[in-house]
Motif scaffolding. Structure first.
Motif, short mmCIF file in Angstrom:
data_model
loop_
_atom_site.label_atom_id
_atom_site.label_comp_id
_atom_site.label_asym_id
_atom_site.label_seq_id
_atom_site.Cartn_x
_atom_site.Cartn_y
_atom_site.Cartn_z
N ILE A 10 0.83 -1.21 0.00
CA ILE A 10 0.00 0.00 0.00
C ILE A 10 0.87 1.26 0.00
O ILE A 10 0.55 2.24 -0.67
CB ILE A 10 -0.95 -0.01 1.22
CG1 ILE A 10 -1.99 -1.13 1.07
CG2 ILE A 10 -1.63 1.34 1.40
CD1 ILE A 10 -2.77 -1.42 2.34
N SER A 11 1.98 1.21 0.72
CA SER A 11 2.85 2.39 0.84
C SER A 11 3.51 2.79 -0.47
O SER A 11 3.96 3.91 -0.63
CB SER A 11 3.92 2.15 1.90
OG SER A 11 4.93 1.27 1.44
N TYR A 26 1.98 3.16 -3.28
CA TYR A 26 1.02 3.88 -4.12
C TYR A 26 0.63 5.21 -3.50
O TYR A 26 0.58 5.34 -2.27
CB TYR A 26 -0.25 3.04 -4.29
CG TYR A 26 -0.06 1.77 -5.09
CD1 TYR A 26 -0.33 1.73 -6.45
CD2 TYR A 26 0.41 0.60 -4.48
CE1 TYR A 26 -0.16 0.56 -7.19
CE2 TYR A 26 0.59 -0.57 -5.22
CZ TYR A 26 0.30 -0.58 -6.56
OH TYR A 26 0.50 -1.74 -7.29
N VAL A 78 -5.48 4.40 -3.87
CA VAL A 78 -5.78 3.15 -3.14
C VAL A 78 -7.22 3.23 -2.63
O VAL A 78 -7.57 4.15 -1.89
CB VAL A 78 -4.82 2.94 -1.95
CG1 VAL A 78 -5.18 1.65 -1.22
CG2 VAL A 78 -3.37 2.90 -2.44
N VAL A 87 -10.18 1.33 -0.51
CA VAL A 87 -10.39 0.30 0.52
C VAL A 87 -11.89 0.10 0.68
O VAL A 87 -12.63 1.05 0.91
CB VAL A 87 -9.74 0.70 1.86
CG1 VAL A 87 -9.78 -0.46 2.83
CG2 VAL A 87 -8.30 1.16 1.64
N CYS A 102 -8.81 5.01 6.33
CA CYS A 102 -8.66 5.96 5.23
C CYS A 102 -8.48 7.39 5.73
O CYS A 102 -7.76 8.18 5.12
CB CYS A 102 -9.85 5.85 4.28
SG CYS A 102 -9.86 4.30 3.34
N THR A 128 -4.73 7.44 6.66
CA THR A 128 -3.74 7.17 5.60
C THR A 128 -3.97 7.98 4.34
O THR A 128 -3.07 8.06 3.49
CB THR A 128 -3.77 5.68 5.21
OG1 THR A 128 -5.07 5.35 4.69
CG2 THR A 128 -3.44 4.79 6.41
N CYS A 155 -6.20 7.19 2.06
CA CYS A 155 -6.77 6.33 1.03
C CYS A 155 -8.27 6.63 0.87
O CYS A 155 -8.87 7.34 1.67
CB CYS A 155 -6.55 4.86 1.37
SG CYS A 155 -4.81 4.38 1.46
N VAL A 176 -8.19 -2.74 -1.73
CA VAL A 176 -8.13 -3.61 -0.55
C VAL A 176 -9.57 -3.93 -0.17
O VAL A 176 -10.40 -3.01 -0.06
CB VAL A 176 -7.43 -2.91 0.64
CG1 VAL A 176 -7.36 -3.85 1.84
CG2 VAL A 176 -6.04 -2.42 0.25
N VAL A 233 1.23 0.91 7.69
CA VAL A 233 1.29 1.76 6.49
C VAL A 233 1.98 3.09 6.81
O VAL A 233 2.86 3.55 6.06
CB VAL A 233 -0.13 2.03 5.92
CG1 VAL A 233 -0.09 3.13 4.87
CG2 VAL A 233 -0.71 0.75 5.32
#
Length: 209
Positions: free
Chosen positions: A65-66, A68, A73, A75, A90, A93, A95, A122, A181
């Protein structure tokens, strides 16, 4: 205590936390591709997942994941116990979260308002989130999936073996994944990761039940 002993102690602590949250509890059914993640069959017929392999795959998923940009990303969780964990993951992070319902065509129909072009997805359960997995295959998007012992692993690029329907299992899995992450992205250190609390990932009604 040496650095090695400290790291080992931390790993053991994480294992204990995840086991207490039932991440290792599978189902009474196993599929062939999940056999390698199972270490025991309980007397009641429930298969147990090797928690070390769960952690290993969560670490790999975090690294993956890291690589991108977070906005690429997506989820997904349409399972009731996965909604709050995915949203919190999310938030921390960056995402993109898709919860409760995945609109068909979101990865394949550019005319839809919900259309997005992720580079990685994900999913918390490939059975519940089957439509997203199928569309990712069509769009050639790699898929990380949290899979129990009875999940088909077709069209999954990285399997994370774990209890993916548990009341606390999904919150604790996403809590751990979030930490990893952010550490992989060098946003936080191992020490600062302790400031992220599992309670943030548990829906209020779940916490009270």
């Amino acid at each position: 205590m040496s650095a090695g002993e400290s790291k080992s102690s931390k790993t053991d602590e994480i294992k204990e936390i995840l086991v207490k949250s039932s991440l290792h509890i599978g189902s009474q059914i196993k599929v062939k591709h999940m056999e390698k993640f199972i270490f025991k069959l309980r007397p009641d017929g429930v298969y147990l997942i090797d928690i070390s392999k769960t952690i290993e795959r969560l670490n790999i998923a975090a690294r993956f994941i890291s690589f991108y940009p977070p906005e690429k990303v997506v989820v997904i969780s349409t399972h009731v116990y996965g909604i709050k964990p995915v949203k919190r993951f999310c938030e921390l992070t960056g995402c993109i979260s898709v919860t409760e319902r995945f609109e068909p065509g979101s990865f394949t129909n550019p005319d839809l308002p919900s259309y997005i072009e992720p580079e990685l997805i994900v999913v918390s359960d490939p059975r519940y989130d089957n439509q997203a997995v199928l569309e990712a295959k069509i769009a050639r998007i790699p898929v990380i999936a949290m899979c129990s012992t009875d999940n088909s692993t077709s069209n999954i690029d990285l399997v994370v073996p774990m209890n993916n329907r548990g009341r606390l299992a999904l919150p604790y899995a996403f809590w751990y994944l979030t930490r990893r992450v952010l550490i992989e992205k060098a946003i936080i250190t191992e020490e600062l990761a302790d400031n992220i609390k599992p309670e943030e990932f548990i829906a209020q009604q779940v916490a009270e039940s």
